[in-house]
Design an enzyme around this catalytic site. Structure first.
Site, PDB file in Angstrom:
ATOM      1  N   LEU A  83       0.816  -1.218   0.000  1.00 20.18           N
ATOM      2  CA  LEU A  83       0.000   0.000   0.000  1.00 20.18           C
ATOM      3  C   LEU A  83       0.847   1.264   0.000  1.00 20.18           C
ATOM      4  O   LEU A  83       0.438   2.291  -0.546  1.00 20.18           O
ATOM      5  CB  LEU A  83      -0.917   0.028   1.230  1.00 20.18           C
ATOM      6  CG  LEU A  83      -1.990  -1.060   1.310  1.00 20.18           C
ATOM      7  CD1 LEU A  83      -2.779  -0.926   2.602  1.00 20.18           C
ATOM      8  CD2 LEU A  83      -2.915  -0.995   0.109  1.00 20.18           C
ATOM      9  N   GLY A  84       2.008   1.199   0.612  1.00 17.48           N
ATOM     10  CA  GLY A  84       2.839   2.399   0.656  1.00 17.48           C
ATOM     11  C   GLY A  84       4.172   2.128   1.316  1.00 17.48           C
ATOM     12  O   GLY A  84       4.361   1.129   2.004  1.00 17.48           O
ATOM     13  N   GLY A  86       7.731   4.470   2.941  1.00 21.73           N
ATOM     14  CA  GLY A  86       8.314   5.782   3.193  1.00 21.73           C
ATOM     15  C   GLY A  86       9.259   5.749   4.367  1.00 21.73           C
ATOM     16  O   GLY A  86       9.741   4.683   4.764  1.00 21.73           O
ATOM     17  N   GLY A  87       9.546   6.943   4.913  1.00 20.04           N
ATOM     18  CA  GLY A  87      10.538   7.066   5.968  1.00 20.04           C
ATOM     19  C   GLY A  87      10.201   6.294   7.225  1.00 20.04           C
ATOM     20  O   GLY A  87      11.091   5.819   7.930  1.00 20.04           O
ATOM     21  N   MET A  88       8.901   6.156   7.547  1.00 26.24           N
ATOM     22  CA  MET A  88       8.516   5.454   8.771  1.00 26.24           C
ATOM     23  C   MET A  88       8.499   3.943   8.594  1.00 26.24           C
ATOM     24  O   MET A  88       8.550   3.203   9.574  1.00 26.24           O
ATOM     25  CB  MET A  88       7.123   5.907   9.229  1.00 26.24           C
ATOM     26  CG  MET A  88       7.132   7.219   9.977  1.00 26.24           C
ATOM     27  SD  MET A  88       8.011   7.121  11.549  1.00 26.24           S
ATOM     28  CE  MET A  88       6.953   6.002  12.451  1.00 26.24           C
ATOM     29  N   VAL A  91       3.760  -0.279   4.466  1.00 26.75           N
ATOM     30  CA  VAL A  91       2.379  -0.646   4.770  1.00 26.75           C
ATOM     31  C   VAL A  91       1.877  -1.624   3.712  1.00 26.75           C
ATOM     32  O   VAL A  91       2.001  -1.376   2.508  1.00 26.75           O
ATOM     33  CB  VAL A  91       1.450   0.584   4.812  1.00 26.75           C
ATOM     34  CG1 VAL A  91       0.067   0.186   5.316  1.00 26.75           C
ATOM     35  CG2 VAL A  91       2.035   1.682   5.680  1.00 26.75           C
ATOM     36  N   LYS A 106       0.903  -1.928   9.144  1.00 26.86           N
ATOM     37  CA  LYS A 106       1.977  -0.934   9.095  1.00 26.86           C
ATOM     38  C   LYS A 106       3.189  -1.495   9.841  1.00 26.86           C
ATOM     39  O   LYS A 106       3.149  -1.700  11.063  1.00 26.86           O
ATOM     40  CB  LYS A 106       1.518   0.390   9.711  1.00 26.86           C
ATOM     41  CG  LYS A 106       2.609   1.460   9.748  1.00 26.86           C
ATOM     42  CD  LYS A 106       2.063   2.818  10.145  1.00 26.86           C
ATOM     43  CE  LYS A 106       1.222   3.424   9.035  1.00 26.86           C
ATOM     44  NZ  LYS A 106       0.864   4.840   9.308  1.00 26.86           N
ATOM     45  N   ASP A 204      -0.807  14.106  16.136  1.00 23.11           N
ATOM     46  CA  ASP A 204      -0.278  14.299  14.776  1.00 23.11           C
ATOM     47  C   ASP A 204      -1.432  14.421  13.786  1.00 23.11           C
ATOM     48  O   ASP A 204      -1.411  13.844  12.705  1.00 23.11           O
ATOM     49  CB  ASP A 204       0.636  13.135  14.387  1.00 23.11           C
ATOM     50  CG  ASP A 204       1.503  13.474  13.168  1.00 23.11           C
ATOM     51  OD1 ASP A 204       1.655  14.669  12.854  1.00 23.11           O
ATOM     52  OD2 ASP A 204       2.011  12.536  12.522  1.00 23.11           O
TER      53      ASP A 204
END
Length: 516
Positions: A83-84, A86-88, A91, A106, A204
């Site tokens: 699904l995705g 990135g930096g974290m 997913v 996640k 957040d």
């Protein structure tokens, strides 16, 4: 034309949602390069933030988490489509064998968690967030660690983020109608209320963490808020310092200075910035423009709510989701809202409107040297330059709510002491907020005419040879006024301390008894 894959209906090219069934039309595209507001979740669950080769301690960052489709993770999650990333972390869409349900899984990079005990803190926070059950909150099923990888398993929701929906509106040069923006905010308030009632603060909140499940309108906004509790353990951007938690653009000031003071009002601060962004296509930074100054469908009373919502001091913000909701309803009905000051947050910690050198620099405030521009009678020249234009035309009611009256302007009567210059002048402010007054300063007649409307007061200043206009801004609670005026292309900003010496931090129990 674009054909909806769900119902087969025709829709205009570029439509985010099907006009017939309300389902998302397509997976949203990644944000353009340099779009700082789209740093985190771009489409549902997608972490699209930039990565770094080294973390804040200089250690080499770990590689991205990669799992092949069909892999069983933690003994129960069968990995599906990506699904995705990135930096974290990464997913995946996955199937939870415990219940045979689709989840968004996640997988969080441990090096992106803040300090010792961060993983356990994430898990502990997850125990609390699993108790949240509300139509406007993405359900968290499980938070744990497996094979050294912290993870969050949550409800899988079809939709697009508020950030992506709004970006498409901006690309098409379409304004979000005020009543639609208000309906979105109302739905977000419902979700926040359920979380706050369970002792959970988001920390957040931003457009990237809100999933729209159908096209919003002035009657309905179907949405879910994502990632409750994640920010408490996540590493901050390297541009920040300390242990602040959250995304800088939407983060309340106390999250930078002392995260232990963060309470529900931090979420209302972020929500107010989201609200402003929807209305103005920009964030309220520096010399921001009240929405009513350029939009005929926005009331000046809505300006008051947003101004209070993003107050640097917690005591200036709405005290609760309920107060925010009632204020919003009154504003959309074209009514002033009378704040219940007895329910305002306690005045402790860093709660000033604008205070200390660091805060002034962050806010882009000028140095005291600009006082040389003002000349004789300069004290009164230091007022907030914010254009307030009469607002909502024939407002449509969002909800049926009672009338509300304005703030107690007479509280402002007294000696106004300048924070920057140390000068003082006595003002009498009647209950109706009328500011017409003439004084003599250094032998020169000084006249100010104006009137409070909500939390702002436009005024005209005249002291030969100077004549100019400006505005006062008040949070409706504290004994401090934020002031600013622009002269000769330069801007001066100040705080007035009412009936006490300058230099004290606003909100720090120095206000006269009448403000209690």
């Amino acid at each position: 034309m674009t054909i909806c894959a769900n119902c087969g209906s025709e829709n205009p090219a570029g439509a985010s949602f099907c006009g017939a069934c309300g389902k998302p039309m397509e997976s949203p595209a990644p944000p353009p390069a340099g779009d700082l507001d789209a740093m985190q979740t771009v489409s549902p669950y997608e972490t699209h933030g930039r990565d770094r080769a080294d973390d804040t301690q200089g250690r080499r960052a770990k590689a991205q988490i990669e799992l092949e489709e069909g892999t069983v993770f933690a003994g129960r999650y069968t990995i599906g489509t990506l699904l995705g990333r990135g930096g974290m972390g990464t997913v995946y869409r996955a199937i939870d064998r415990h219940g045979e349900r689709d989840v968004a899984l996640k997988l969080i990079r441990a090096d992106r968690l803040e300090g010792e005990g961060a993983v356990q803190r994430l898990i502990n926070e997850g125990v609390t967030t699993q108790q949240l059950s509300h139509d406007n909150i993405v359900k968290v099923y499980n938070v744990d660690e497996a094979d050294g990888i912290p993870f969050v398993a949550m409800e899988f929701v079809e939709g697009t983020t508020l950030a992506e929906w709004h970006r498409k509106k901006m690309a098409a040069r379409e304004q979000v109608p005020a009543r639609v923006a208000a309906r979105i905010v109302m739905a977000m308030l419902d979700g926040l209320e359920a979380a706050h009632a369970n002792g959970v603060i988001h920390r957040d909140l931003k457009p990237q963490n809100v999933i729209l499940t159908s096209e919003p309108d002035q009657a309905n906004a179907s949405l879910k808020i994502l990632d409750f509790g994640i920010a408490r353990a996540a590493t901050i951007e390297e541009s920040l310092s300390g242990t602040a938690l959250g995304t800088e653009a939407y983060m309340a000031p106390e999250q930078r200075t002392d995260p232990d003071l963060v309470d529900e009002s931090a979420d209302l601060y972020a929500l107010s910035k989201v609200f402003y962004k929807l209305l103005m296509d920009a964030l309220p930074e520096g010399m921001w423009q009240p929405p009513s100054a350029s939009r005929s469908d926005v009331s000046k009373y809505l300006d008051d709510l947003i101004y209070a919502g993003i107050s640097t001091g917690r005591s200036g913000r709405p005290a609760s989701v309920d107060e925010y909701r009632r204020w919003l309803l009154a504003a959309m009905n074209g009514q002033r809202f009378e704040r219940d000051r007895t329910d305002s947050p306690v005045r402790d910690g860093p709660v000033s409107l604008m205070h200390e050198r660091e805060t002034r620099q962050q806010a882009g405030l000028p140095k005291p040297a600009l006082y040389g521009l003002l000349g004789c009678g300069g004290l009164i020249a230091l007022f907030v330059l914010v254009s307030i234009i009469a607002g909502l035309s024939n407002p449509e009611l969002i909800e049926d709510e009672g009338t509300a009256s304005g703030p107690e302007y007479s509280l402002l009567s007294g000696t106004w002491n300048s924070d920057l210059s140390g000068e003082s002048m006595y003002f009498v402010v009647p209950p109706d907020g009328d500011l017409n007054q003439t004084e003599t300063v250094d032998g020169v007649p000084v006249t100010m005419t104006g009137r409070f409307e909500g939390l702002f007061a436009n005024y005209t200043y005249s002291s030969a040879p100077l004549t100019f206009t400006g505005t006062l801004a008040w949070d409706g609670v504290d004994c401090h006024l934020q002031n600013q005026v622009t002269m000769g292309g330069q801007t001066v900003t100040d705080i007035y301390h009412i009936d006490h010496a300058p230099g004290h931090v606003p909100g720090a129990d120095v206000c006269p008894d009448r403000f209690d």
